[in-house]
Design a protein around this motif. Structure first.
Motif, mmCIF file in Angstrom:
data_model
loop_
_atom_site.group_PDB
_atom_site.id
_atom_site.type_symbol
_atom_site.label_atom_id
_atom_site.label_comp_id
_atom_site.label_asym_id
_atom_site.label_seq_id
_atom_site.Cartn_x
_atom_site.Cartn_y
_atom_site.Cartn_z
ATOM 1 N N PHE A 64 -5.160 -38.007 22.828
ATOM 2 C CA PHE A 64 -5.637 -38.502 21.540
ATOM 3 C C PHE A 64 -5.246 -39.963 21.410
ATOM 4 N N VAL A 65 -6.173 -40.785 20.896
ATOM 5 C CA VAL A 65 -5.901 -42.200 20.627
ATOM 6 C C VAL A 65 -6.285 -42.496 19.195
ATOM 7 N N SER A 66 -5.350 -43.053 18.423
ATOM 8 C CA SER A 66 -5.698 -43.448 17.057
ATOM 9 C C SER A 66 -6.536 -44.728 17.126
ATOM 10 N N ALA A 67 -7.314 -44.963 16.098
ATOM 11 C CA ALA A 67 -8.227 -46.117 16.074
ATOM 12 C C ALA A 67 -7.487 -47.424 16.314
ATOM 13 N N ARG A 68 -6.299 -47.565 15.775
ATOM 14 C CA ARG A 68 -5.551 -48.823 15.920
ATOM 15 C C ARG A 68 -5.074 -49.066 17.348
ATOM 16 N N ASN A 69 -5.049 -48.020 18.178
ATOM 17 C CA ASN A 69 -4.586 -48.154 19.560
ATOM 18 C C ASN A 69 -5.719 -48.199 20.581
ATOM 19 N N LEU A 70 -6.979 -48.314 20.123
ATOM 20 C CA LEU A 70 -8.114 -48.362 21.042
ATOM 21 C C LEU A 70 -8.290 -49.730 21.699
ATOM 22 N N LYS A 71 -7.802 -50.767 21.078
ATOM 23 C CA LYS A 71 -7.857 -52.131 21.613
ATOM 24 C C LYS A 71 -9.253 -52.549 22.055
#
Length: 121
Positions: A64-71
């Protein structure tokens, strides 16, 4: 001499390995991803902006990746991710959370659509 590989051919081969998530250039050195704690996978965007990372031969959602960590990674991009270090109070059934380290290959080379700007010009 026959059988020698030119620097250009080597650079192309390493670039292909990186696009496939098998190797990565990091701090001017090449690393095999399988010998790191990083994982390569494909982004599957969720409706709220967060995403899942599909990796492995079966392409199952494993992270899982939160939106802020998608870069800046978008749906279908191949990315390199690393685990987010968080203390868990008790085991849970959620997917492990990761953050994008690098976009290895964009799904689309060109994006087309309206550009909306906020604020002053």
């Amino acid at each position: 001499m026959q059988g020698e590989t030119s620097e250009e051919e080597l650079a192309q081969a390493l670039d292909l390995l990186q696009q496939d998530g098998l190797a990565v250039e990091w701090n001017r050195r090449w690393l095999a991803v399988r010998f790191t704690d990083w994982v390569a996978g494909v982004v599957q965007q969720l409706s709220g902006g967060d995403a899942l990372i599909r990796s492995g031969q079966r392409g199952e959602a494993g992270y899982f990746v939160s939106a802020r960590n998608l870069k800046g990674a978008l749906a279908g991009d191949t990315v390199l991710v690393r685990p987010v270090k968080r203390k868990r109070k008790q085991p849970d059934q959620r997917l492990p959370e990761v953050t994008v380290v690098r976009v290895l290959k964009h799904r689309h080379r060109t994006l087309v659509g309206p550009l909306e700007m906020d604020g002053e010009r």
